[in-house]
Design a protein around this motif. Structure first.
Motif, PDB file in Angstrom:
ATOM      1  N   ILE A   7     -12.398   1.113   4.378  1.00 31.72           N
ATOM      2  CA  ILE A   7     -11.539   0.736   3.252  1.00 31.72           C
ATOM      3  C   ILE A   7     -10.706   1.940   2.845  1.00 31.72           C
ATOM      4  N   TYR A   8      -9.406   1.739   2.825  1.00 39.86           N
ATOM      5  CA  TYR A   8      -8.473   2.836   2.518  1.00 39.86           C
ATOM      6  C   TYR A   8      -7.971   2.707   1.087  1.00 39.86           C
ATOM      7  N   MET A   9      -8.115   3.823   0.296  1.00 42.99           N
ATOM      8  CA  MET A   9      -7.726   3.809  -1.107  1.00 42.99           C
ATOM      9  C   MET A   9      -6.571   4.741  -1.433  1.00 42.99           C
ATOM     10  N   GLY A  10      -6.042   5.443  -0.420  1.00 37.70           N
ATOM     11  CA  GLY A  10      -4.921   6.342  -0.683  1.00 37.70           C
ATOM     12  C   GLY A  10      -5.358   7.793  -0.720  1.00 37.70           C
ATOM     13  N   GLY A  11      -4.604   8.615  -1.416  1.00 35.10           N
ATOM     14  CA  GLY A  11      -4.906  10.037  -1.498  1.00 35.10           C
ATOM     15  C   GLY A  11      -4.182  10.843  -0.441  1.00 35.10           C
ATOM     16  N   THR A  12      -4.455  12.131  -0.429  1.00 35.00           N
ATOM     17  CA  THR A  12      -3.825  13.046   0.520  1.00 35.00           C
ATOM     18  C   THR A  12      -4.045  12.597   1.955  1.00 35.00           C
ATOM     19  N   LEU A  23       2.067   7.137   2.774  1.00 28.03           N
ATOM     20  CA  LEU A  23       2.616   6.160   3.700  1.00 28.03           C
ATOM     21  C   LEU A  23       2.130   4.782   3.270  1.00 28.03           C
ATOM     22  N   PRO A  24       3.000   3.774   3.175  1.00 32.14           N
ATOM     23  CA  PRO A  24       2.553   2.429   2.784  1.00 32.14           C
ATOM     24  C   PRO A  24       1.382   1.978   3.646  1.00 32.14           C
ATOM     25  N   HIS A  25       0.423   1.313   3.014  1.00 29.26           N
ATOM     26  CA  HIS A  25      -0.821   1.009   3.722  1.00 29.26           C
ATOM     27  C   HIS A  25      -0.613   0.114   4.936  1.00 29.26           C
ATOM     28  N   HIS A  86     -10.915   8.006   0.178  1.00 27.64           N
ATOM     29  CA  HIS A  86     -10.542   8.101  -1.238  1.00 27.64           C
ATOM     30  C   HIS A  86      -9.962   9.489  -1.497  1.00 27.64           C
ATOM     31  N   GLY A  87      -9.038   9.609  -2.429  1.00 26.99           N
ATOM     32  CA  GLY A  87      -8.518  10.910  -2.818  1.00 26.99           C
ATOM     33  C   GLY A  87      -9.607  11.793  -3.400  1.00 26.99           C
TER      34      GLY A  87
END
Length: 325
Positions: A7-12, A23-25, A86-87
């Motif tokens: 599961i991808y939540m963003g961050g660096t 980058l857009p998911h 996660h970031g």
């Protein structure tokens, strides 16, 4: 081989360009999947988190929605192993919240990175990055961890509710209690509802990190707080929780209780427990406040959140304070 949900939540981790931007998911997830499948034989499926945002903007709502997704994948697809990217800013908070709400119901590893996975152009893995090594470490360990929530960073695996970010930029950014060590971990999972998410948005926690100041100033601040009392007040004392108090300060803490505000004493020191051997114990009893039994600050936040979503009144918070493990 059982499936692992990533599961991808963003961050660096998912940023590209110069200066960095996410980058857009829908563009990042196929690249992420391609990188992972070139490094592991695990049966993987990538999912976007309900909220893909900078981790400094995450709140209880963000993590509860993530837990809802995990619990949905458990019930509808029988997936029981999860890796969450996660970031790093609030990674320890996310890890603690997931640990308290998911408990032993599945196997979870959270990770992130200090540097992006991809290069500036976003078309290849970056030459110097900790993102790939952290990800591969999580992939290598997901089938071997015990049930519960863990945090993987810089080739270390920690109990999820024990981790804390202790350095802003180094690759070894996190410390905690090793997952190899046996400790008390949350045992009772909590199925997150839409009502929980709505209520979480009203949670008001004020954290007061004590500085060397006159007692009159602290007393004045506590008095002002009674006009719009928070649900919980965290007092971060010195050393083992020492705070210089007087009768007026104790009176104001009791006044806050009359406004359904639970005060909890903890320490601003990164590691170690509250020690009640000193004079601290007498004023704590007189003020009738609670002493933190959490491992760290993120763990304390997660305990508070779980209490708030389960009960309504300060008396219930007190009664069930020890139940949140």
């Amino acid at each position: 081989m059982s499936k692992v949900a990533v599961i991808y939540m963003g961050g660096t981790f998912g940023c590209v360009g110069s200066p960095l931007s996410p980058l857009p998911h829908d563009q990042f997830l196929p690249k992420l999947h391609a990188v992972m499948t070139s490094h592991t034989l695990l049966d993987l499926e990538c999912f976007p988190a309900p909220d893909i945002i900078d981790s400094s903007a995450c709140t209880a709502k963000t993590w509860l929605r993530l837990i809802q997704l995990i619990q949905k994948l458990q019930s509808t697809q029988n997936i029981q192993k999860f890796i969450v990217i996660h970031g790093t800013d609030t990674l320890s908070y996310a890890s603690a919240v997931l640990a308290h709400f998911l408990a032993q119901s599945c196997r979870v590893i959270l990770t992130g990175s200090q540097y992006p996975l991809l290069n500036v152009e976003g078309n290849a893995v970056r030459h110097q990055t900790d993102a790939l090594s952290n990800l591969c470490y999580a992939l290598d360990h997901i089938n071997h961890i015990t049930a519960g929530v863990h945090l993987a960073f810089d080739a270390q695996l920690y109990h999820g509710h024990s981790a804390i970010k202790h350095h802003t930029t180094e690759r070894s950014a996190f410390k905690g209690i090793s997952s190899a060590e046996k400790i008390t971990t949350p045992q009772k999972h909590h199925s997150v509802t839409d009502q929980n998410i709505t209520r979480a948005q009203t949670l008001n926690v004020i954290n007061l990190m004590l500085q060397p100041t006159e007692q009159a100033n602290l007393c004045h601040f506590l008095k002002l707080m009674t006009t719009q009392a928070p649900d919980f007040l965290i007092l971060q004392g010195f050393g083992t929780g020492n705070i210089a108090t007087n009768a007026d300060i104790i009176h104001q803490l009791k006044q806050l209780q009359q406004h359904n505000c639970l005060t909890i004493l903890t320490t601003q020191v990164t590691f170690g427990e509250i020690d009640q051997r000193y004079a601290i114990s007498q004023w704590v009893k007189e003020a009738d406040i609670l002493v933190s039994n959490a491992i760290g600050h993120a763990d304390l936040y997660a305990k508070i959140l779980k209490l708030y979503l389960t009960y309504d009144e300060i008396q219930q918070y007190r009664q069930h304070w020890a139940d949140t493990q």
